[in-house]
Design a protein around this motif. Structure first.
Motif, mmCIF file in Angstrom:
data_model
loop_
_atom_site.group_PDB
_atom_site.id
_atom_site.type_symbol
_atom_site.label_atom_id
_atom_site.label_comp_id
_atom_site.label_asym_id
_atom_site.label_seq_id
_atom_site.Cartn_x
_atom_site.Cartn_y
_atom_site.Cartn_z
ATOM 1 N N CYS A 192 60.595 67.665 66.209
ATOM 2 C CA CYS A 192 60.149 68.163 67.513
ATOM 3 C C CYS A 192 60.626 69.592 67.766
ATOM 4 N N ALA A 193 61.924 69.828 67.611
ATOM 5 C CA ALA A 193 62.467 71.158 67.891
ATOM 6 C C ALA A 193 61.835 72.212 66.991
ATOM 7 N N VAL A 194 61.647 71.850 65.713
ATOM 8 C CA VAL A 194 61.091 72.807 64.756
ATOM 9 C C VAL A 194 59.619 73.084 65.056
ATOM 10 N N ALA B 235 66.633 68.191 76.093
ATOM 11 C CA ALA B 235 67.390 69.372 76.510
ATOM 12 C C ALA B 235 67.568 70.341 75.350
ATOM 13 N N SER B 236 67.860 69.791 74.153
ATOM 14 C CA SER B 236 68.044 70.658 72.985
ATOM 15 C C SER B 236 66.740 71.355 72.608
ATOM 16 N N THR B 237 65.625 70.600 72.672
ATOM 17 C CA THR B 237 64.331 71.199 72.334
ATOM 18 C C THR B 237 63.956 72.285 73.331
ATOM 19 N N ILE B 238 64.098 71.978 74.630
ATOM 20 C CA ILE B 238 63.752 72.959 75.662
ATOM 21 C C ILE B 238 64.678 74.168 75.575
ATOM 22 N N GLY B 239 65.965 73.902 75.292
ATOM 23 C CA GLY B 239 66.912 74.999 75.146
ATOM 24 C C GLY B 239 66.520 75.941 74.018
ATOM 25 N N LEU B 240 66.113 75.369 72.875
ATOM 26 C CA LEU B 240 65.674 76.200 71.757
ATOM 27 C C LEU B 240 64.400 76.966 72.115
ATOM 28 N N CYS B 241 63.494 76.315 72.848
ATOM 29 C CA CYS B 241 62.256 76.994 73.262
ATOM 30 C C CYS B 241 62.566 78.184 74.167
ATOM 31 N N ARG C 228 65.985 84.404 63.317
ATOM 32 C CA ARG C 228 65.878 83.467 64.438
ATOM 33 C C ARG C 228 65.243 82.152 63.974
ATOM 34 N N MET C 229 64.230 82.235 63.151
ATOM 35 C CA MET C 229 63.570 81.014 62.683
ATOM 36 C C MET C 229 64.521 80.172 61.837
ATOM 37 N N HIS C 230 65.314 80.841 61.013
ATOM 38 C CA HIS C 230 66.294 80.112 60.209
ATOM 39 C C HIS C 230 67.333 79.439 61.102
ATOM 40 N N SER C 231 67.824 80.181 62.111
ATOM 41 C CA SER C 231 68.834 79.605 62.999
ATOM 42 C C SER C 231 68.246 78.475 63.836
ATOM 43 N N THR C 232 66.966 78.582 64.225
ATOM 44 C CA THR C 232 66.306 77.509 64.975
ATOM 45 C C THR C 232 66.271 76.234 64.145
ATOM 46 N N TYR C 233 65.942 76.375 62.888
ATOM 47 C CA TYR C 233 65.876 75.221 61.990
ATOM 48 C C TYR C 233 67.257 74.564 61.849
ATOM 49 N N VAL C 234 68.275 75.397 61.658
ATOM 50 C CA VAL C 234 69.633 74.864 61.465
ATOM 51 C C VAL C 234 70.142 74.205 62.748
ATOM 52 N N ILE C 235 70.009 74.904 63.889
ATOM 53 C CA ILE C 235 70.515 74.367 65.156
ATOM 54 C C ILE C 235 69.789 73.080 65.522
ATOM 55 N N GLY C 236 68.442 73.065 65.367
ATOM 56 C CA GLY C 236 67.667 71.871 65.691
ATOM 57 C C GLY C 236 68.108 70.670 64.878
ATOM 58 N N ASN C 237 68.342 70.882 63.591
ATOM 59 C CA ASN C 237 68.768 69.770 62.733
ATOM 60 C C ASN C 237 70.187 69.309 63.054
ATOM 61 N N VAL C 238 71.071 70.258 63.354
ATOM 62 C CA VAL C 238 72.459 69.892 63.670
ATOM 63 C C VAL C 238 72.511 69.077 64.967
ATOM 64 N N LEU C 239 71.787 69.541 66.001
ATOM 65 C CA LEU C 239 71.805 68.838 67.286
ATOM 66 C C LEU C 239 71.217 67.437 67.167
#
Length: 714
Positions: free
Chosen positions: A345-347, A678-684, A643-654
């Motif tokens: 979802c986050a990705v 919350a994590s998905t919306i935060g990343l968005c 940013r895309m790399h960090s989004t992928y890493v943060i989304g998977n960690v959360l």
């Protein structure tokens, strides 16, 4: 319009418009009319309470008088409202969320428990059904995971848990859709058609330039080769090949003739058309751009697609972890809590928003990018190839001399040249037209139909004689024109080598040579240095000009590799050769003759002041007045990839943490739903922010309104 001042401070006032409420049409008309006024910094329109807040610089009385004179029922005010209103979009999603929240609170406060249970089941059924449909079609999605969690809660009698998961997921979906929609709308606005002038054809067949805003349904306009069609319409006469890639994605041009429909934003590659206006608004163009963006494969960067693929493959593992939690604990709720961890979802939501945000940020800086994959290619590019004229050199070259032959009048030769050149815009052509205008030469009165020969010149007729203007190769080799004596050659040799030459012949005889100074832009050497420092290994210049001119310009720019007297196919072949070595190539040009190379490159970048066809074919457009945009574009692309790399890493960690908390029983399903959304919306929200942390304000400074001798309205 009558109003009452509620509050005023220096630089700001708040008004009550003395109405019960504003309609959506009135609110949009008021907002977009005021926000365009000089001196206005910010406008807020409160539709429900019919109030208005304005922050400004300048004379308050002038602004208040302007508001007092407004009539919101005036249909002309709607011309200020864009095809898709950001204000209306925001209000629509705010109302969606408000309705969900009110219904949720009302259900909990007003309904008895048995009725609440029935309502919860009713709300959950379509939720579960969507997941089952995806499962049946073997479409691995977040819907399956969420449906499983809701179904587990229902089957175990945890109806409040099921209701919470449904509510939180729906709120999350609305917020995700809102952020995505806002990003798409912002991008579409930057890609929308921006044509200020059009050649209107009168009843007697004569044509003249008018503002696009003055065109109405039934009016006729002329479009020539290389130019963009500004309005939807029906072809009345002529035949042409039209590039419709901006709307259909189809790269091959389509033949258009009498009776067929043409669309705003498409470009004539060959021919000429007379078109009757069928739609004088930009809505059709805007809607098609939005559709193109949403359906475009170019939107997704390759990195994004790889990340989504990996995230999708993790869905079965989420189910496996849920099953493991149930086996270890025999607790259905713990198993359902694990299902709240959705790696895809986050990705799938946040990454596209990062791409759209980067494209929007580029647009703020007068750079138009047509897809995320081009930003990724810019980040990875090794070689950058420049056209010379209008790209490395100034976008406004100047006619320095007109050398006339055979006793011809230089001004008359300039007038004839301007008549031909005005029909096919290019930086050198524009210089000829400007020179004629400055001398007051009425070239518009000369009616002649011209033919553009790509990369060579223009041919037409003057009376019964053929007239040509263009390159040395075109005039002397293709057309067979010769110097009549050695004295003519000597006169040309005296023109400085760095000047570009346009040769004109009438009836097979040379009549004039127009010398045009096209010096490099002041910041070109610094930009070339910065591009080398940014990681470009090879920087190349290619031009159709002579060896002398090419060598002089390349030396001034600091470019060691250059090629002179090249044809369009030569540029394209060079680009293909570089690509065959495994290198990524960026091509930058501004003319019709650059189109093949722009199309062949991994990323084609066109100059906005150049030909429309070049901009249409290109993947990116920049302003020719500031080559620093190339350096900024490279930096923006690099930041997007990070940013895309960090989004992928943060989304998977959360989501990994949510999965772990679910297995260990530290959270219940509703808490998991809160954390996941919350994590998905935060990343968005994070990905909606500009990539340049210390970016300077790009908005044009507004000037104060003139003082009007009008009292404050009350």
């Amino acid at each position: 319009m009558i109003y009452r001042i509620i509050q005023r401070t220096p630089g700001r006032f708040h008004l009550d418009l003395l109405q019960r409420r504003l309609s959506e049409t009135e609110a949009d008309a008021l907002y977009y009319t005021l926000i365009e006024l000089p001196g206005i910094e910010n406008v807020k329109v409160y539709q429900r309470t019919a109030q208005l807040s304005v922050r400004y610089i300048g004379v308050e009385s002038a602004i208040l008088q302007y508001i007092s004179d407004l009539d919101l029922s005036d249909a002309a005010l709607q011309d200020n409202v864009p095809a898709v209103s950001a204000r209306a979009t925001n209000e629509m999603y705010q109302n969606k969320i408000l309705d969900k929240v009110i219904f949720r609170i009302g259900k909990w406060l007003l309904l008895p428990a048995p009725i609440r249970t029935i309502v919860t089941i009713y709300q959950a059924v379509p939720f579960v059904w969507r997941g089952l449909k995806d499962l049946f079609h073997r479409n691995v999605s977040a819907e399956i995971i969420h449906a499983a969690a809701v179904l587990a809660a229902l089957l175990t009698g945890e109806f409040e848990t099921a209701a919470s998961v449904v509510f939180l997921t729906e709120i999350g979906d609305i917020l995700e859709e809102w952020t995505y929609k806002k990003s798409v709308d912002d991008l579409a606005q930057s890609l929308s058609l921006n044509v200020e002038k059009v050649w209107k054809v009168d009843e007697d067949g004569t044509s003249h330039q008018v503002s696009l805003n003055h065109m109405r349904n039934g009016d006729r306009f002329k479009v020539t080769m290389g130019n963009m069609i500004p309005l939807d319409g029906k072809v009345l006469s002529g035949e042409a090949m039209v590039n419709q890639a901006a709307l259909t994605g189809e790269p091959l041009a389509v033949r258009k003739h009498d009776g067929l429909i043409v669309y705003a934003g498409t470009v004539l590659e060959e021919g000429e058309l007379i078109v009757e206006v069928r739609s004088s608004s930009g809505e059709t163009r805007y809607d098609k751009i939005v559709t193109m963006i949403e359906n475009s494969e170019n939107l997704a960067a390759i990195t994004q697609m790889k990340a989504v693929s990996v995230a999708d493959r993790l869905v079965p593992w989420t189910f496996g972890a849920s099953l493991l939690a149930f086996v270890l604990t025999r607790d259905v709720m713990k198993a359902a809590s694990v299902l709240m961890a959705d790696f895809s979802c986050a990705v799938e939501v946040a990454m596209p928003i990062a791409v759209l945000s980067a494209m929007r940020e580029a647009g703020k800086n007068d750079i138009t990018v047509k897809g995320g994959k081009f930003l990724e290619a810019i980040s990875e590019a090794d070689t950058i190839v420049f056209d010379k004229t209008g790209t490395l050199t100034r976008a406004t070259p100047v006619v320095q001399d007109i050398v006339a032959f055979n006793g011809k009048d230089p001004d008359e030769m300039l007038r004839i040249a301007a008549c031909l050149e005005e029909q096919f815009p290019h930086s050198l052509a524009n210089a000829v037209v400007r020179a004629a205008n400055e001398k007051g030469l009425d070239h518009y009165q000369m009616k002649t139909k011209a033919e553009y020969i790509v990369a060579h010149g223009i041919a037409s007729t003057l009376g019964d004689k053929r007239v040509v203007i263009g390159s040395y190769h075109f005039v002397f080799e293709d057309e067979g024109v010769v110097f009549e004596n050695e004295e003519d050659k000597k006169r040309l040799a005296e023109i400085p080598a760095e000047y570009s030459h346009l040769y004109m012949a009438i009836g097979g005889k040379l009549v004039a040579v127009i010398a045009i100074s096209d010096p490099i832009k002041e910041n070109t050497p610094a930009v070339i240095r910065d591009l080398k420092n940014a990681g470009f290994k090879n920087i190349v210049m290619m031009t159709g000009d002579s060896e002398k001119t090419a060598k002089a310009i390349a030396a001034q720019a600091g470019i060691t590799e250059y090629y002179s007297e090249v044809l369009p196919e030569d540029k394209a072949k060079f680009v293909e050769k570089i690509k065959s070595r495994g290198e990524k190539v960026i091509m930058i040009g501004d003319g019709i003759n650059d189109s093949p190379a722009l199309s062949a490159a991994d990323v084609g970048i066109a100059i906005k002041e150049g030909a429309d066809i070049a901009q249409e074919i290109a993947d990116v457009t920049i302003s020719g007045s500031d080559l620093n945009q190339l350096v900024n574009l490279r930096k923006l692309s690099d930041k997007l990839m990070k940013r895309m790399h960090s989004t992928y890493v943060i989304g998977n960690v959360l989501n990994g943490a949510i999965l772990l908390f679910g297995i260990t029983g530290l959270i219940v399903p509703r808490t998991g739903a809160v954390l996941h959304n919350a994590s998905t919306i935060g990343l968005c929200l994070r990905n909606m922010q500009d990539l340049s942390a210390n970016q300077e304000e790009t908005d044009t400074e507004t000037s104060a309104l003139p003082v009007l001798t009008a009292p404050d309205a009350a």
